[in-house]
Write an enzyme that holds these catalytic residues in place. Structure first.
Site, PDB file in Angstrom:
ATOM      1  N   SER A   1       5.219  -7.119  -2.414  1.00 28.23           N
ATOM      2  CA  SER A   1       5.021  -7.294  -0.973  1.00 28.23           C
ATOM      3  C   SER A   1       5.531  -8.656  -0.540  1.00 28.23           C
ATOM      4  O   SER A   1       5.421  -9.633  -1.286  1.00 28.23           O
ATOM      5  CB  SER A   1       3.530  -7.173  -0.642  1.00 28.23           C
TER       6      SER A   1
ATOM      7  N   GLN B   1       0.338  -9.576  -6.617  1.00 28.64           N
ATOM      8  CA  GLN B   1      -0.160 -10.947  -6.804  1.00 28.64           C
ATOM      9  C   GLN B   1       0.647 -11.721  -7.840  1.00 28.64           C
ATOM     10  O   GLN B   1       0.623 -12.956  -7.854  1.00 28.64           O
ATOM     11  CB  GLN B   1      -1.636 -10.912  -7.215  1.00 28.64           C
TER      12      GLN B   1
ATOM     13  N   HIS C   1       4.568 -10.559   2.257  1.00 24.84           N
ATOM     14  CA  HIS C   1       3.686 -11.541   2.905  1.00 24.84           C
ATOM     15  C   HIS C   1       2.802 -12.309   1.922  1.00 24.84           C
ATOM     16  O   HIS C   1       2.086 -13.233   2.318  1.00 24.84           O
ATOM     17  CB  HIS C   1       2.846 -10.880   4.011  1.00 24.84           C
TER      18      HIS C   1
ATOM     19  N   THR D   1      14.201   4.403  10.191  1.00 27.72           N
ATOM     20  CA  THR D   1      15.068   3.266  10.496  1.00 27.72           C
ATOM     21  C   THR D   1      14.530   2.000   9.844  1.00 27.72           C
ATOM     22  O   THR D   1      13.362   1.660   9.980  1.00 27.72           O
ATOM     23  CB  THR D   1      15.163   3.055  12.026  1.00 27.72           C
TER      24      THR D   1
ATOM     25  N   THR E   1       0.834  -1.202   0.000  1.00 22.92           N
ATOM     26  CA  THR E   1       0.000   0.000   0.000  1.00 22.92           C
ATOM     27  C   THR E   1       0.867   1.249   0.000  1.00 22.92           C
ATOM     28  O   THR E   1       0.611   2.210  -0.743  1.00 22.92           O
ATOM     29  CB  THR E   1      -0.944  -0.002   1.216  1.00 22.92           C
TER      30      THR E   1
ATOM     31  N   ASN F   1      -6.170  -9.137  -7.891  1.00 25.85           N
ATOM     32  CA  ASN F   1      -6.122  -9.862  -6.622  1.00 25.85           C
ATOM     33  C   ASN F   1      -7.392 -10.648  -6.320  1.00 25.85           C
ATOM     34  O   ASN F   1      -7.366 -11.609  -5.553  1.00 25.85           O
ATOM     35  CB  ASN F   1      -5.835  -8.897  -5.463  1.00 25.85           C
TER      36      ASN F   1
ATOM     37  N   CYS G   1      -8.183  -6.670   2.105  1.00 24.60           N
ATOM     38  CA  CYS G   1      -8.192  -5.278   2.570  1.00 24.60           C
ATOM     39  C   CYS G   1      -9.597  -4.699   2.670  1.00 24.60           C
ATOM     40  O   CYS G   1      -9.794  -3.644   3.254  1.00 24.60           O
ATOM     41  CB  CYS G   1      -7.337  -4.410   1.653  1.00 24.60           C
TER      42      CYS G   1
END
Length: 384
Positions: free
Chosen positions: A198, A178, A200, A236, A71, A150, A324
Site C-alpha cells: 500500500s 507494514q 499510504h 479507469t 484491503t 501491524n 482499521c
C-alpha cells in the site's frame, strides 16, 4: 508541539511524491486508455510507476497490478487464488493475527465451501513452523501469512514459510503492507507468489495499492469490465496515485539498510526510556524480530483509548490498535492471540515512528507519557 507517532496507520505524503502527482491531476489529465497524446502520456506514467515498483521488489513489471488499496489486494489475492484452484482443493492456512481484510475474507470463503486453518502464535506473535507443517493437507491450496504484524510489529519467518509452501506446491501470499520500506524483500529468495502493498504506509497517497502476482500464476479476475491491468482488474486507472506509489516505493527502498539501523536506535531508546521511567509496563511483540519503527506497550491500570485521547490533548498522536479497527469496542484480536488477559489488552497503546523524529520530540513525548500515565493511575486531574 505536535508529535506524530502513528506511522503504521498512515504517513504524510512526501513532497517529492506530491509534486510528481500534481502534474497528473492537472496538466496531464488524459485517460490512459485513450490513444491521443495526453492519454498516451498517462499510460506511460503508469508503466513507469509499475517499473519503479518492480525494481524495488526485484521482480518483472508485468507481475505488478495496481489496486485501490491493500484491503482490495488481500481480497483479490485470497479469493482469486481460492476460486481459481477450488478443483485442486479447498483448504487455506492463515494465522490468528492477520489484518481484518485477510480474516474477514477467509471467513467469507468458509461460508462458500472452503476450510480455513488459523494458526496460533506464541507470546511474541510468532507462528510455529511445526504447526504450519502439521496443518498442511492434500487439500491445501494457499498459505496466507503476513510479513510483519501491524499492531505489535513482530516479523514472521517468511523465508521458512515460503520454502515449505514451495516444497509442497502450495501458493504463498503475504500481506507486506507494514514491511515495505522497513525490510529488504527478495520475492524469489522468499518464494513469494502473491504480495500485497500500500502507498499510504510509505509516504505515498491513500487510495492506491498493488498486488504482486508471480508470472505464470493464474488467479480469478477481481473486477470485471474493461481491459485495464491485463483484464484482471478493470476500471479507469488512478494515474496520479499510481505515479505517487511508484515514487514513494522508490524512495522507501533507497538506502533501506542504513535507515532501518537509524530507526532501530531511536526505537530502542524510546523503549528503554519507557522502561526506566514508567513502572508496571510490558512491551508487546518480539524484542528483536520486530519492525524497526514499532513500539507497543501495555501500561497496567491505564486504558489504552483514554491514554490515546489524553496524549492527543498535548499534541501527541498514537494509536490503541489497528487504524482499521479504531472506533470499535472490540479488544484487539492480536493482543488476545499472544495471550494477554483481556484487561491488559485494553491497556495497550502503539507508537510507530519514522527516521525524522527529533530528540526534542522524543523528550516531549516521554515527559508527557510519564505525566499522563502517572495521573491516570492515581486518578489525578491534569492541571500543572
Amino acid at each position: 508541539m505536535e508529535v506524530y507517532l502513528d506511522h503504521a496507520a498512515t504517513t504524510p505524503i512526501n513532497k517529492a511524491v506530491l509534486e510528481k502527482m500534481l502534474n497528473y491531476l492537472s496538466r496531464e489529465f488524459g485517460n490512459p486508455s485513450s490513444i491521443y497524446k495526453s492519454g498516451r502520456n498517462a499510460k506511460l506514467a503508469i508503466e513507469d510507476a509499475r517499473n519503479k515498483i518492480a525494481a524495488a521488489l526485484k521482480c518483472k513489471c508485468d507481475e505488478i497490478f495496481f489496486t485501490s488499496c491493500a484491503t482490495e489486494s488481500n481480497n483479490w489475492a485470497i479469493k482469486g487464488c481460492a476460486f481459481n484452484n477450488k478443483d485442486k482443493g479447498n483448504h487455506i492456512i492463515t494465522t490468528s493475527i492477520e489484518h481484518e481484510s485477510v480474516l474477514k475474507t477467509c471467513s467469507y470463503l468458509e461460508k462458500n465451501g472452503f476450510d480455513v486453518t488459523y494458526l496460533p502464535v506464541d507470546e511474541y506473535g510468532l507462528i510455529s513452523i511445526e504447526d504450519l507443517k502439521s496443518a498442511i493437507t492434500d487439500k491445501t491450496i494457499l498459505i496466507s501469512i503476513m510479513f510483519a504484524n501491524n499492531e505489535i510489529g513482530t516479523i514472521e519467518p517468511i523465508k521458512e514459510i515460503g520454502e515449505i509452501a514451495r516444497k509442497n506446491n502450495i501458493i504463498f501470499h503475504t500481506d507486506a503492507v507494514q514491511a515495505i520500506g522497513k525490510i529488504p524483500i527478495d520475492l524469489k529468495e522468499y518464494n513469494i507468489d502473491l504480495l500485497t502493498l500500500s502507498a499510504h504506509k510509505i509516504n505515498g497517497p491513500k487510495g492506491i495499492g498493488a498486488l504482486f502476482i508471480r508470472q505464470g500464476l493464474e488467479i480469478e479476475t477481481f473486477m470485471h469490465g474493461g481491459s485495464q491491468e491485463k483484464g484482471l482488474r478493470a476500471g479507469t486507472e488512478n494515474v496520479a496515485a499510481c505515479v505517487g506509489l511508484g515514487v514513494a516505493i522508490e524512495m522507501a527502498m533507497d538506502d533501506i539498510e542504513k535507515r532501518v539501523i537509524k530507526v532501530e536506535k531511536i526505537r530502542n531508546k524510546i523503549i528503554n526510556d519507557i522502561y526506566l521511567n514508567i513502572p508496571c509496563c510490558k512491551l508487546n511483540g518480539h524484542s528483536i524480530k520486530r519492525l524497526s519503527n514499532n513500539i507497543n506497550f501495555s501500561f497496567t491500570d491505564v486504558n489504552g483509548k483514554i491514554l490515546v485521547y489524553m496524549l492527543d490533548k498535548v499534541g501527541i498522536k498514537a494509536s490503541s490498535g489497528s487504524a482499521c479497527s479504531c472506533g470499535t469496542t472490540k479488544t484487539s484480536h492480536v493482543l488476545l492471540a499472544i495471550g494477554l488477559p483481556e484487561k491488559l489488552a485494553t491497556e495497550s497503546i502503539r507508537f510507530t515512528i519514522d527516521e525524522n523524529i527529533t530528540e526534542e520530540e522524543i523528550n516531549y513525548f516521554i515527559k508527557n507519557l510519564i505525566f499522563i500515565v502517572d495521573n491516570l493511575r492515581n486518578h489525578n486531574d491534569f492541571s500543572r
